[in-house]
Design a protein around this motif. Sequence first.
Motif, PDB file in Angstrom:
ATOM      1  N   PHE A   1       0.861  -1.180   0.000  1.00 47.12           N
ATOM      2  CA  PHE A   1       0.000   0.000   0.000  1.00 47.12           C
ATOM      3  C   PHE A   1       0.898   1.232   0.000  1.00 47.12           C
ATOM      4  CE2 PHE A   1      -2.493   3.038   2.775  1.00 47.12           C
ATOM      5  CZ  PHE A   1      -3.353   3.432   1.768  1.00 47.12           C
ATOM      6  N   ARG A   2       0.992   1.904  -1.138  1.00 47.27           N
ATOM      7  CA  ARG A   2       1.961   2.992  -1.279  1.00 47.27           C
ATOM      8  C   ARG A   2       1.316   4.355  -1.524  1.00 47.27           C
ATOM      9  NH1 ARG A   2       6.830   0.626  -1.552  1.00 47.27           N
ATOM     10  NH2 ARG A   2       6.920  -1.567  -2.156  1.00 47.27           N
ATOM     11  N   THR A   3       0.045   4.390  -1.887  1.00 39.86           N
ATOM     12  CA  THR A   3      -0.643   5.661  -2.103  1.00 39.86           C
ATOM     13  C   THR A   3      -1.897   5.677  -1.244  1.00 39.86           C
ATOM     14  OG1 THR A   3      -1.999   4.840  -3.944  1.00 39.86           O
ATOM     15  CG2 THR A   3       0.211   5.657  -4.477  1.00 39.86           C
ATOM     16  N   ASN A   4      -2.821   6.578  -1.541  1.00 41.34           N
ATOM     17  CA  ASN A   4      -4.057   6.631  -0.756  1.00 41.34           C
ATOM     18  C   ASN A   4      -5.175   5.807  -1.384  1.00 41.34           C
ATOM     19  OD1 ASN A   4      -4.522   8.259  -2.955  1.00 41.34           O
ATOM     20  ND2 ASN A   4      -5.500   9.906  -1.778  1.00 41.34           N
ATOM     21  N   THR A   5      -4.837   4.955  -2.367  1.00 38.43           N
ATOM     22  CA  THR A   5      -5.826   4.060  -2.971  1.00 38.43           C
ATOM     23  C   THR A   5      -5.219   2.672  -3.155  1.00 38.43           C
ATOM     24  OG1 THR A   5      -5.188   4.566  -5.258  1.00 38.43           O
ATOM     25  CG2 THR A   5      -6.893   5.960  -4.253  1.00 38.43           C
ATOM     26  N   LEU A   6      -6.113   1.676  -3.250  1.00 39.43           N
ATOM     27  CA  LEU A   6      -5.724   0.309  -3.607  1.00 39.43           C
ATOM     28  C   LEU A   6      -6.592  -0.107  -4.788  1.00 39.43           C
ATOM     29  CD1 LEU A   6      -5.283  -1.855  -0.361  1.00 39.43           C
ATOM     30  CD2 LEU A   6      -3.644  -1.567  -2.220  1.00 39.43           C
ATOM     31  N   ASN A   7      -5.983  -0.329  -5.943  1.00 32.14           N
ATOM     32  CA  ASN A   7      -6.761  -0.688  -7.136  1.00 32.14           C
ATOM     33  C   ASN A   7      -7.952   0.250  -7.333  1.00 32.14           C
ATOM     34  OD1 ASN A   7      -5.126  -2.811  -7.912  1.00 32.14           O
ATOM     35  ND2 ASN A   7      -6.299  -4.324  -6.753  1.00 32.14           N
ATOM     36  N   SER A   8      -7.700   1.538  -7.173  1.00 38.52           N
ATOM     37  CA  SER A   8      -8.702   2.606  -7.321  1.00 38.52           C
ATOM     38  C   SER A   8      -9.697   2.669  -6.168  1.00 38.52           C
ATOM     39  CB  SER A   8      -9.471   2.465  -8.647  1.00 38.52           C
ATOM     40  OG  SER A   8      -8.579   2.543  -9.750  1.00 38.52           O
ATOM     41  N   PHE A   9      -9.563   1.803  -5.173  1.00 40.63           N
ATOM     42  CA  PHE A   9     -10.432   1.865  -3.998  1.00 40.63           C
ATOM     43  C   PHE A   9      -9.875   2.927  -3.056  1.00 40.63           C
ATOM     44  CE2 PHE A   9     -11.592   0.584   0.329  1.00 40.63           C
ATOM     45  CZ  PHE A   9     -12.955   0.366   0.202  1.00 40.63           C
ATOM     46  N   PRO A  10     -10.654   3.979  -2.746  1.00 42.58           N
ATOM     47  CA  PRO A  10     -10.135   5.075  -1.915  1.00 42.58           C
ATOM     48  C   PRO A  10      -9.997   4.671  -0.455  1.00 42.58           C
ATOM     49  CG  PRO A  10     -12.438   5.457  -2.448  1.00 42.58           C
ATOM     50  CD  PRO A  10     -12.037   4.228  -3.208  1.00 42.58           C
ATOM     51  N   ILE A  11      -8.791   4.753   0.059  1.00 37.11           N
ATOM     52  CA  ILE A  11      -8.540   4.410   1.455  1.00 37.11           C
ATOM     53  C   ILE A  11      -8.175   5.642   2.266  1.00 37.11           C
ATOM     54  CG2 ILE A  11      -6.952   3.194   3.005  1.00 37.11           C
ATOM     55  CD1 ILE A  11      -6.964   0.891   1.070  1.00 37.11           C
ATOM     56  N   GLY A  12      -7.387   6.535   1.710  1.00 36.96           N
ATOM     57  CA  GLY A  12      -6.910   7.675   2.477  1.00 36.96           C
ATOM     58  C   GLY A  12      -5.591   7.335   3.137  1.00 36.96           C
ATOM     59  N   PHE A  13      -5.185   8.170   4.070  1.00 37.69           N
ATOM     60  CA  PHE A  13      -3.889   7.985   4.722  1.00 37.69           C
ATOM     61  C   PHE A  13      -4.069   7.644   6.196  1.00 37.69           C
ATOM     62  CE2 PHE A  13      -2.657  10.807   1.170  1.00 37.69           C
ATOM     63  CZ  PHE A  13      -1.692   9.987   0.586  1.00 37.69           C
ATOM     64  N   TYR A  14      -3.282   6.683   6.653  1.00 40.19           N
ATOM     65  CA  TYR A  14      -3.225   6.378   8.077  1.00 40.19           C
ATOM     66  C   TYR A  14      -2.218   7.321   8.730  1.00 40.19           C
ATOM     67  CZ  TYR A  14      -6.059   2.180   7.636  1.00 40.19           C
ATOM     68  OH  TYR A  14      -7.105   1.311   7.433  1.00 40.19           O
ATOM     69  N   GLY A  15      -2.589   7.868   9.901  1.00 41.91           N
ATOM     70  CA  GLY A  15      -1.731   8.857  10.536  1.00 41.91           C
ATOM     71  C   GLY A  15      -1.652  10.103   9.674  1.00 41.91           C
ATOM     72  N   ASP A  16      -0.463  10.691   9.573  1.00 39.88           N
ATOM     73  CA  ASP A  16      -0.316  11.899   8.760  1.00 39.88           C
ATOM     74  C   ASP A  16       0.055  11.580   7.319  1.00 39.88           C
ATOM     75  OD1 ASP A  16       2.315  11.110   8.923  1.00 39.88           O
ATOM     76  OD2 ASP A  16       2.981  12.814  10.127  1.00 39.88           O
ATOM     77  N   GLY A  17       0.168  10.286   7.000  1.00 37.79           N
ATOM     78  CA  GLY A  17       0.477   9.889   5.635  1.00 37.79           C
ATOM     79  C   GLY A  17       1.944   9.959   5.282  1.00 37.79           C
ATOM     80  N   ASN A  18       2.776  10.433   6.219  1.00 30.03           N
ATOM     81  CA  ASN A  18       4.201  10.598   5.923  1.00 30.03           C
ATOM     82  C   ASN A  18       5.055   9.410   6.356  1.00 30.03           C
ATOM     83  OD1 ASN A  18       3.979  13.207   4.788  1.00 30.03           O
ATOM     84  ND2 ASN A  18       3.742  14.063   6.855  1.00 30.03           N
ATOM     85  N   THR A  19       4.489   8.523   7.180  1.00 28.89           N
ATOM     86  CA  THR A  19       5.222   7.334   7.612  1.00 28.89           C
ATOM     87  C   THR A  19       4.311   6.123   7.435  1.00 28.89           C
ATOM     88  OG1 THR A  19       4.484   7.291   9.922  1.00 28.89           O
ATOM     89  CG2 THR A  19       6.327   8.754   9.388  1.00 28.89           C
ATOM     90  N   ARG A  20       4.888   4.943   7.590  1.00 27.30           N
ATOM     91  CA  ARG A  20       4.122   3.709   7.483  1.00 27.30           C
ATOM     92  C   ARG A  20       3.846   3.114   8.861  1.00 27.30           C
ATOM     93  NH1 ARG A  20       3.948   2.498   2.416  1.00 27.30           N
ATOM     94  NH2 ARG A  20       3.232   0.373   2.768  1.00 27.30           N
ATOM     95  N   ASP A  21       4.145   3.879   9.911  1.00 28.57           N
ATOM     96  CA  ASP A  21       4.046   3.348  11.269  1.00 28.57           C
ATOM     97  C   ASP A  21       2.616   3.018  11.677  1.00 28.57           C
ATOM     98  OD1 ASP A  21       6.750   3.719  11.406  1.00 28.57           O
ATOM     99  OD2 ASP A  21       6.638   5.597  12.544  1.00 28.57           O
ATOM    100  N   ASN A  22       1.634   3.716  11.106  1.00 30.09           N
ATOM    101  CA  ASN A  22       0.257   3.561  11.556  1.00 30.09           C
ATOM    102  C   ASN A  22      -0.583   2.652  10.664  1.00 30.09           C
ATOM    103  OD1 ASN A  22       0.593   5.459  13.739  1.00 30.09           O
ATOM    104  ND2 ASN A  22       0.580   7.077  12.194  1.00 30.09           N
ATOM    105  N   LEU A  23       0.041   2.005   9.686  1.00 30.65           N
ATOM    106  CA  LEU A  23      -0.713   1.121   8.799  1.00 30.65           C
ATOM    107  C   LEU A  23      -1.206  -0.110   9.556  1.00 30.65           C
ATOM    108  CD1 LEU A  23       1.463   1.208   5.554  1.00 30.65           C
ATOM    109  CD2 LEU A  23      -0.813   2.190   5.871  1.00 30.65           C
ATOM    110  N   PRO A  24      -2.350  -0.673   9.166  1.00 32.02           N
ATOM    111  CA  PRO A  24      -2.866  -1.875   9.842  1.00 32.02           C
ATOM    112  C   PRO A  24      -1.890  -3.040   9.696  1.00 32.02           C
ATOM    113  CG  PRO A  24      -4.528  -0.897   8.398  1.00 32.02           C
ATOM    114  CD  PRO A  24      -3.238  -0.214   8.088  1.00 32.02           C
TER     115      PRO A  24
END
Length: 310
Positions: A109-132
């Motif tokens: 998961f590298r952007t705010n979408t997955l296969n055009s499915f809108p997810i948004g950003f976890y945390g501030d979007g600048n790190t990967r620390d808050n990803l599920p």
Amino acid sequence: MSNLVMALAFLLFGGAEDPLPSGPAFGISVNGVPLRPHMMAFTAFPHETVTLSYRDSLNWSVPDLGFTGTGKEFSFNLPGSHGTYTVTASDSETVQDYIMVVPLNTAQFRTNTLNSFPIGFYGDGNTRDNLPDKGFIELWPGTFDARISTHLTFSDFLGHTEGGWPQYMVLDLRLVHKLECVFEQVALLYPEARSIHCISGFRTPAYNAAIGNDTGFSLHLYGAAADFWIEGWPDNDLIDDLDRNKRIDVYDGEFIVEITRALEAAGEVATGGASAYRWIPTHGPFVHLDTRGSAAVWQTRQSLVDNPVI
């Protein structure tokens, strides 16, 4: 009873049957660990060797992957891809489907979408620390309504859909188990209980922000929280009078919370937050449960509408 009342009753309920969902037919084990009661779903990972077992010989198959076998044990090696697969176990009389979830690793998961499915950003979007850390579950029409426990499906926890397919969600299966255990205990005291009505489960960060929630760390974003009520049959989109005080009110939710706390204290379900919410303009009372790992409770808003007498 007047002819008019009888006619209306027939139109509303004639031919309908009181639903009594059945649990899994076989208490299988996954890699030596028994699947929890009521559960029909389990998680596996790419390249993993999965071994399913049961006390008696069964016919096994994973149709989408071409795996079949017969016996008390059934082992297969997963490919390197993610997916959601039906696993079928059967004997001469019964066929039971289970769901095997192979999640999409969040490293992909590298952007705010997955296969055009809108997810948004976890945390501030600048790190990967808050990803599920549990990864994303990919859902297609064939699995969206798949039953993952006695009373619940994936779609019960994905209350909103975005665009076309696939859809994505995160779901802590301990939450599913917790809801089922709570329902079981409620039904012992209130036998009329028939369904778990989930009004909010997983939310993407994008959707969470769109509905006005400013927290970026809600457990709903991690598939670890559900807002729900329990009702009888026929469904009327309202919690039942579980405590039998002749009112639909917050105390029906408190009835569920008390049962939840007893189950947590006994170590039967994951510990977490539990609070009962009052009537709001859009629907009746409900309960929030989660699996955060520590007990939590908070003050909920006062009633915004009168509690009706039933």
